[in-house]
Design an enzyme around this catalytic site. Structure first.
Site, PDB file in Angstrom:
ATOM      1  N   GLY A  23       0.595  -1.114   0.015  1.00 43.02           N
ATOM      2  CA  GLY A  23      -0.056  -0.043   0.084  1.00 43.02           C
ATOM      3  C   GLY A  23       0.913   1.146  -0.012  1.00 43.02           C
ATOM      4  O   GLY A  23       0.373   2.315  -0.775  1.00 43.02           O
ATOM      5  N   ASP A  24       1.806   1.359   0.746  1.00 40.85           N
ATOM      6  CA  ASP A  24       2.799   2.438   0.861  1.00 40.85           C
ATOM      7  C   ASP A  24       3.462   2.737  -0.693  1.00 40.85           C
ATOM      8  O   ASP A  24       3.448   3.795  -0.955  1.00 40.85           O
ATOM      9  CB  ASP A  24       3.684   2.162   1.814  1.00 40.85           C
ATOM     10  CG  ASP A  24       3.417   2.279   3.414  1.00 40.85           C
ATOM     11  OD1 ASP A  24       3.063   3.175   4.000  1.00 40.85           O
ATOM     12  OD2 ASP A  24       3.004   1.007   3.747  1.00 40.85           O
TER      13      ASP A  24
END
Length: 397
Positions: free
Chosen positions: A167-168
């Site tokens: 996600g990052d």
């Protein structure tokens, strides 16, 4: 040394932790002059994750190609310095709550009033609008909220989060695209910057685009399918006879036509059963099982060679040691060794994508706290040594 593609672009990295700082790091890979602004006590990432000799390895990576400047933004003089720096920059990256930005007088409207060329990239879990805009979040929450965790795992197992900071990282790539698009529009289309609003869950939705597009509201929701995909077979992770693993993705009619003779199933009834996509999807378990049985009877290298000879995509499931030893990775220098004064040599992914004339490069690892405070204030604001000493006595830097 070849100049970077973004040489001359000034970036102020006001962000913290992992997703948003990677935006500035990638811009730095491509040649931008990136200044990382930290509070006097330092970014929390400096003390998080794996350590070597008391220093964070993730900091060395996420703060690569940046110069380090300390500013106390709860100090009026420190805020004034930040505003003066904003006057000189092209891009500012931040991931703070709106209330914090308001306290620092650093909302986009406030900063754009000073520098109308400013491109401000703001990262948050849910974005700057909507009923959840003030909720805290992180890449992990985005993976759950955005539906990715629900689609990972075996059909009869629980939802799973990826074992890496997916996600990052996809958020960072979205932020880089937004920053560069806004800079292009500013530089060729009128001279004004804009606000780039990057939520962390919307890049996750992009990963699920195929699932979203094919879903009809009111139908049964898509479910986890392990390593298979509903619209294509064979596509899976398969165990080989020597206990290794391979991935195969040969879902087109042409690929299956070459697969059937390879596994000994090239008979008229097999071609009728498996030769067309709609037909084989109706018996996907059967074809997948036949492929799995054929692979299970052979060693990994023989399996991969057979699939490649048949022009069907297949690859080993590599662990990290295998990646480090792979000749393809070595030939392209996909992983690079970067020297750190205290940590010694570190291995990092090379900048991507590759530009033929102005390739990205990692020039330095994450710097020590405040290592470039004097240098940046001298270069960007024309301050002298005595001026910086006065700022230190005032607690501003």
């Amino acid at each position: 040394m070849t100049a970077g593609a973004l040489e001359g672009l000034r970036v102020l990295d006001l962000s913290t932790l992992f997703a948003a700082p990677q935006i500035a790091a990638v811009l730095g890979d491509l040649g931008a002059d990136v200044v990382k602004v930290e509070p006097p006590q330092g970014d929390p990432l400096r003390s998080m994750g794996a350590q070597r000799d008391g220093r964070s390895l993730m900091w060395a990576f996420a703060a690569r190609n940046k110069r380090a400047l300390t500013l106390d933004l709860d100090n009026q003089i420190g805020r004034d310095l930040l505003h003066r720096l904003v006057d000189r920059v092209d891009v500012l990256v931040e991931n703070f709550p709106t209330t914090t930005l308001e306290r620092w007088h650093c909302t986009y409207d406030q900063l754009a009033a000073r520098n109308d060329r400013l491109v401000m990239v703001s990262v948050s879990c849910y974005g700057a609008s909507g009923p959840y805009r003030d909720r805290p979040g992180a890449g992990t929450l985005a993976e759950g909220f955005g539906g990715l965790a629900n689609m990972i795992g075996e059909p009869d197992g629980p939802p799973m989060l990826p074992s890496v900071a997916l996600g990052d990282t996809v958020t960072a790539m979205a932020g880089v695209i937004g920053a560069l698009a806004a800079c292009y529009r500013r530089d060729v289309g009128g001279g004004r910057g804009q606000h780039v609003d990057v939520s962390m869950y919307e890049p996750i939705l992009q990963l699920l685009a195929g699932t979203v597009v094919t879903y009809d509201r009111g139908a049964s929701p898509p479910r986890r399918t392990g390593s298979r995909v509903p619209g294509g077979v064979p596509r899976n992770v398969y165990r080989t006879g020597d206990g290794q693993w391979v991935v195969v993705s040969g879902t087109t009619d042409a690929q299956v036509a070459r697969l059937l003779p390879m596994i000994g199933r090239d008979f008229p009834e097999d071609r009728a059963r498996f030769g067309r996509s709609a037909a084989r999807l109706a018996v996907a378990d059967e074809l997948d099982g036949l492929v799995a049985d054929w692979i299970a009877a052979r060693d990994r290298d023989d399996v991969i060679e057979a699939f490649l000879d048949a022009r069907i995509p297949a690859a080993p499931v590599n662990d990290l040691p295998a990646i480090l030893d792979d000749p393809q990775v070595a030939a392209r220098s996909s992983l690079v060794r970067v020297d750190d004064d205290e940590l010694g040599p570190l291995t990092m992914p090379a900048p991507t994508p590759r530009l033929s004339a102005t390739p990205g490069r990692i020039r330095a690892t994450g710097p020590k706290l405040g290592a470039h405070t004097d240098e940046v204030l001298r270069e960007w604001l024309d301050l002298g040594s005595e001026d910086v000493d006065d700022l230190r006595r005032a607690g501003a830097v």
